[in-house]
Scaffold this motif. Structure first.
Motif, short mmCIF file in Angstrom:
data_model
loop_
_atom_site.label_atom_id
_atom_site.label_comp_id
_atom_site.label_asym_id
_atom_site.label_seq_id
_atom_site.Cartn_x
_atom_site.Cartn_y
_atom_site.Cartn_z
N ASP A 59 27.10 -44.01 -0.97
CA ASP A 59 26.03 -43.03 -0.81
C ASP A 59 26.12 -42.07 -1.98
O ASP A 59 27.20 -41.60 -2.33
N ILE A 60 24.98 -41.77 -2.59
CA ILE A 60 24.96 -40.92 -3.78
C ILE A 60 24.42 -39.55 -3.40
O ILE A 60 23.33 -39.43 -2.84
N VAL A 61 25.20 -38.51 -3.70
CA VAL A 61 24.79 -37.12 -3.49
C VAL A 61 24.54 -36.53 -4.86
O VAL A 61 25.46 -36.40 -5.66
N SER A 62 23.30 -36.19 -5.14
CA SER A 62 22.94 -35.60 -6.43
C SER A 62 22.76 -34.10 -6.26
O SER A 62 22.15 -33.65 -5.29
N VAL A 63 23.29 -33.35 -7.23
CA VAL A 63 23.12 -31.90 -7.23
C VAL A 63 22.34 -31.55 -8.49
O VAL A 63 22.82 -31.78 -9.60
N ASP A 64 21.14 -31.03 -8.30
CA ASP A 64 20.26 -30.72 -9.43
C ASP A 64 20.64 -29.36 -10.02
O ASP A 64 21.40 -28.60 -9.44
N PHE A 65 20.08 -29.05 -11.18
CA PHE A 65 20.42 -27.82 -11.89
C PHE A 65 20.09 -26.57 -11.09
O PHE A 65 20.72 -25.54 -11.26
N ASP A 66 19.11 -26.64 -10.20
CA ASP A 66 18.74 -25.47 -9.41
C ASP A 66 19.43 -25.43 -8.05
O ASP A 66 19.11 -24.59 -7.21
N GLY A 67 20.39 -26.33 -7.82
CA GLY A 67 21.14 -26.34 -6.57
C GLY A 67 20.56 -27.25 -5.51
O GLY A 67 21.11 -27.34 -4.41
N THR A 68 19.47 -27.95 -5.81
CA THR A 68 18.87 -28.88 -4.86
C THR A 68 19.81 -30.06 -4.66
O THR A 68 20.28 -30.66 -5.62
N VAL A 69 20.06 -30.39 -3.40
CA VAL A 69 20.96 -31.50 -3.07
C VAL A 69 20.12 -32.67 -2.57
O VAL A 69 19.23 -32.50 -1.75
N GLU A 70 20.41 -33.85 -3.11
CA GLU A 70 19.70 -35.07 -2.70
C GLU A 70 20.72 -36.06 -2.14
O GLU A 70 21.81 -36.22 -2.68
N TRP A 71 20.33 -36.72 -1.05
CA TRP A 71 21.15 -37.77 -0.45
C TRP A 71 20.43 -39.08 -0.70
O TRP A 71 19.35 -39.31 -0.17
N ASN A 72 20.98 -39.93 -1.53
CA ASN A 72 20.38 -41.22 -1.91
C ASN A 72 18.93 -41.04 -2.40
O ASN A 72 18.04 -41.80 -2.04
N GLY A 73 18.70 -40.01 -3.20
CA GLY A 73 17.39 -39.80 -3.81
C GLY A 73 16.42 -38.98 -3.00
O GLY A 73 15.30 -38.71 -3.45
N VAL A 74 16.79 -38.55 -1.81
CA VAL A 74 15.90 -37.76 -0.95
C VAL A 74 16.47 -36.36 -0.83
O VAL A 74 17.64 -36.18 -0.46
N ALA A 75 15.67 -35.34 -1.15
CA ALA A 75 16.12 -33.95 -1.06
C ALA A 75 16.43 -33.60 0.39
O ALA A 75 15.64 -33.90 1.29
N VAL A 76 17.60 -32.97 0.60
CA VAL A 76 18.02 -32.60 1.95
C VAL A 76 18.51 -31.15 1.94
O VAL A 76 18.91 -30.62 0.91
N SER A 77 18.48 -30.55 3.11
CA SER A 77 19.03 -29.20 3.26
C SER A 77 20.54 -29.32 3.48
O SER A 77 21.07 -30.41 3.68
#
Length: 136
Positions: A59-77
């Protein structure tokens, strides 16, 4: 000839020498600073570099430059992320969590994701994509 014993309005009165008091306060301040314990905020991770013989779900957790967290490409809280991490931690054969951070991401945002994963019991977590950050 009259003698005036009262001090005149122009003459300065006795004043307290405050220099020693200031020196003592500075010494006490320095002692306070030196004796305070150093606060370290660390996330303990087991960074084993062993060979993998079996494949796990990733599972890939991406953290964007503005702090947005994505779980497998979908933005999540953060609450949804905690739910997903709890589900991964509850599995006997845990999936691997790969954390991918944008180059401009603040460390705080990535550290929160790592701390949440550790708090919820995720043991297979890694930071990937850091080879692009190497000094040039």
């Amino acid at each position: 000839m009259a003698m005036n014993l009262a001090p005149s309005g122009d003459a300065p009165g006795p004043e307290m020498n405050t220099t020693p008091l200031i020196d003592v306060m500075l010494v006490l301040l320095i002692l306070l600073i030196v004796t305070l314990p150093i606060q370290t905020h660390a996330v303990k991770l087991d960074l084993s570099h062993g060979e993998q013989t079996e494949k796990h779900r990733v599972d890939i957790v991406s953290v964007d430059f503005d702090g947005t967290v994505e779980w497998n490409g979908v933005a999540v809280s953060h609450t949804t992320l905690d739910t997903y991490l709890s589900q991964v931690a509850a599995q006997p054969d845990q999936a691997e969590i790969h954390v991918v951070a944008d180059r401009a991401t603040h460390y705080d945002a990535v550290a929160k994701v790592l701390a949440d994963a550790q708090r919820l019991g995720v043991t297979r977590i890694g930071i990937v994509g850091t080879e692009s950050y190497a000094a040039r």
